[in-house]
Design an enzyme around this catalytic site. Structure first.
Site, short mmCIF file in Angstrom:
data_model
loop_
_atom_site.label_atom_id
_atom_site.label_comp_id
_atom_site.label_asym_id
_atom_site.label_seq_id
_atom_site.Cartn_x
_atom_site.Cartn_y
_atom_site.Cartn_z
N GLY A 295 -5.56 1.78 0.32
CA GLY A 295 -6.76 1.77 1.16
C GLY A 295 -7.02 0.41 1.78
N ARG B 241 0.92 -3.02 -11.25
CA ARG B 241 -0.26 -3.82 -10.92
C ARG B 241 -0.50 -4.93 -11.94
NH1 ARG B 241 -4.12 1.00 -8.58
NH2 ARG B 241 -3.46 0.70 -6.42
N GLY C 213 0.28 2.80 -1.72
CA GLY C 213 0.05 4.22 -1.99
C GLY C 213 1.31 5.06 -1.96
N LYS D 136 -4.29 13.47 7.69
CA LYS D 136 -5.17 13.72 8.82
C LYS D 136 -5.17 12.61 9.85
CE LYS D 136 -8.60 16.22 6.15
NZ LYS D 136 -9.92 16.01 5.58
P1 AMP Z 1 -2.92 10.24 3.39
O1 AMP Z 1 -3.72 10.12 2.14
O2 AMP Z 1 -3.70 10.53 4.60
O3 AMP Z 1 -1.93 9.11 3.57
O4 AMP Z 1 -2.07 11.55 3.21
C1 AMP Z 1 -1.15 11.75 2.18
C2 AMP Z 1 -0.96 13.22 2.02
O5 AMP Z 1 -0.55 13.78 3.23
C3 AMP Z 1 0.09 13.59 1.00
O6 AMP Z 1 -0.55 14.15 -0.10
C4 AMP Z 1 0.95 14.62 1.73
O7 AMP Z 1 1.20 15.76 0.97
C5 AMP Z 1 0.08 14.99 2.92
N1 AMP Z 1 0.88 15.50 4.03
C6 AMP Z 1 1.91 14.91 4.65
N2 AMP Z 1 2.43 15.72 5.57
C7 AMP Z 1 1.72 16.86 5.55
C8 AMP Z 1 1.79 18.09 6.27
N3 AMP Z 1 2.72 18.29 7.21
N4 AMP Z 1 0.89 19.05 5.98
C9 AMP Z 1 -0.04 18.85 5.04
N5 AMP Z 1 -0.15 17.72 4.32
C10 AMP Z 1 0.71 16.74 4.57
#
Ligand code: AMP
Length: 396
Positions: free
Chosen positions: A374, A37, A351, A198
């Site tokens: 984000g 950064r 990220g 999610k």
């Molecule tokens: P996000 O912040 O929504 O982009 O999510 C990132 C996170 O999603 C990472 O920390 C991953 O470990 C988690 N992740 C990815 N695939 C899975 C999965 N199948 N089950 C649980 N967590 C997951």
């Protein structure tokens, strides 16, 4: 809407307040572990030096929650910046206090100073107009180059722009070019890969991308909500049952829009959420009770890689599995590697996906890696980013 950049305004010998994103990771000894950064801010700072400006930089670092806390000091950043520029960077002891004011007053043309962490004041995140006004005293012009915080309406990103002529730096300009312009009229086929935990966090971006892409590849934890919605057993996999309806709506929309919407066909599943757990690969329709899906499987890697090979534009946001655990990082790594060998416009949405291409050693082969996770997600969702909205418009 095109925003003014540092090139569109006379900056010669002006006093300029620059908002950077110096929110860098550090180890327990306050050594910066990744200076990306800081490096990303250099083109703008160098340009301002060429214009012989008096440069006052500001940034946040971590979440000190409105209090002065030594461990959140930007001092290590001043040192690193000074090393990179081979030039002294004067460090202020406070943000809007006596020390900063005095140092700013003594600043000569071609000199650089850095204010302390703006989040030492709660007013920063409150976007308090009085605090914004105080910050504005440090410049005749405000330059925002902090893309990573552009989605936040804070004093140093948005508020201050109400008190000074405000333009973007080169980093924000570059982010807008790749995330905005190149996705407005993308070279086709346009394929997006979305992962992450999610579905509820990604609804906006899926919805918005369905208007633009030819193919959408889904991975990560959110895939299991789509499986559940179709009546599959998902065992202990991450699943948002209350989002099943919505998942079906998104699939319906994909069909209506003629978007190829692909879900994993197989999954690496584990007995527990740990690297050394018992594991196996099963079809998406055959996840047994007592197991959880933690990565995409081999067949899915092949299928997605083939889809990516056909693409002329690719956007990737979010890991395809629990990539923090080596045994479930295979899907994310293999897709990153596949991207390295594909000739297309490849945009990585910051990220975790940025970390993944870095780890796979293919970062150099990407067209653009966003510096804001984000912020890039909100941008892809089609949301307006307050830190960008506040900048002056370029009238053609
Ligand atoms: P996000 O912040 O929504 O982009 O999510 C990132 C996170 O999603 C990472 O920390 C991953 O470990 C988690 N992740 C990815 N695939 C899975 C999965 N199948 N089950 C649980 N967590 C997951």
């Amino acid at each position: 809407m095109v925003k003014k950049t540092v090139r569109d305004i006379d900056l010669k010998e002006k006093k300029v307040l620059v908002r950077c994103d110096f929110n860098v990771p550090m180890d327990e000894n306050k050594n910066i572990t990744d200076n990306t950064r800081i490096v990303a801010a250099l083109p703008t700072i160098k340009y301002l030096l060429e214009q012989n400006c008096k440069i006052v930089l500001c940034s946040h670092l971590g979440r000190p929650k409105g209090e002065f806390k030594k461990e959140f000091s930007l001092e290590p950043v001043a040192k690193e910046l000074s090393r990179l520029l081979e030039k002294e960077v004067i460090m202020a002891k406070d943000v809007i206090g006596e020390d900063a004011k005095q140092k700013a007053k003594n600043l000569k043309n071609g000199e650089i100073m850095l204010l302390e962490n703006v989040r030492f004041h709660r007013e920063e995140t409150d976007n308090d107009p009085e605090f914004s006004k105080q910050l504005a005293q440090f410049g005749e012009i405000f330059v925002n180059d902090a893309f990573g915080t552009a989605h936040r309406a804070h004093s140093s990103t948005e508020g201050v722009a109400h008190f000074l002529p405000a333009v973007s730096g080169f980093l924000i300009e570059k982010e807008l070019k790749f995330l905005g312009e190149s996705l407005e009229n993308p070279a086709r086929p346009f394929v997006a890969i979305l992962g992450g935990s999610k579905v509820s966090d990604k609804i906006g971006v899926i919805d918005s991308l369905l208007e633009k892409v030819d193919t959408l590849l889904i991975g990560g934890g959110m895939a299991y909500t789509f499986f559940k919605a179709q009546g599959y057993n998902v065992g202990n996999s991450l699943c948002e049952e209350d989002k099943c309806e919505l998942a079906l709506d998104l699939m319906k929309k994909a069909k209506e829009k003629n978007v190829k919407f692909l879900l994993p066909v197989d999954n690496r599943i584990g007995k527990e959420f740990s690297n050394d757990t018992e594991m196996k690969t099963v079809k998406s329709t055959e996840i047994p009770d007592g197991w959880e899906g933690l990565d995409i499987g081999e067949e899915t890697i092949k299928l997605y890689s083939e889809e990516l090979k056909k693409a002329k534009t690719i956007v990737w946001n979010g890991p395809l599995g629990v990539f923090e655990l080596d045994n479930f990082a295979i899907g994310t790594n293999e897709i990153a590697k596949a991207l390295g060998n594909i000739d297309a416009i490849k945009i990585i949405g910051g990220g975790d996906s940025a970390a993944a291409v870095e780890k796979a050693g293919v970062a150099e082969k990407m067209t653009h890696i966003s510096t804001g996770g984000g912020a890039s997600l909100e941008f892809l969702e089609g949301k307006k980013l307050p830190g960008i909205e506040a900048l002056e418009e370029l009238k053609k």
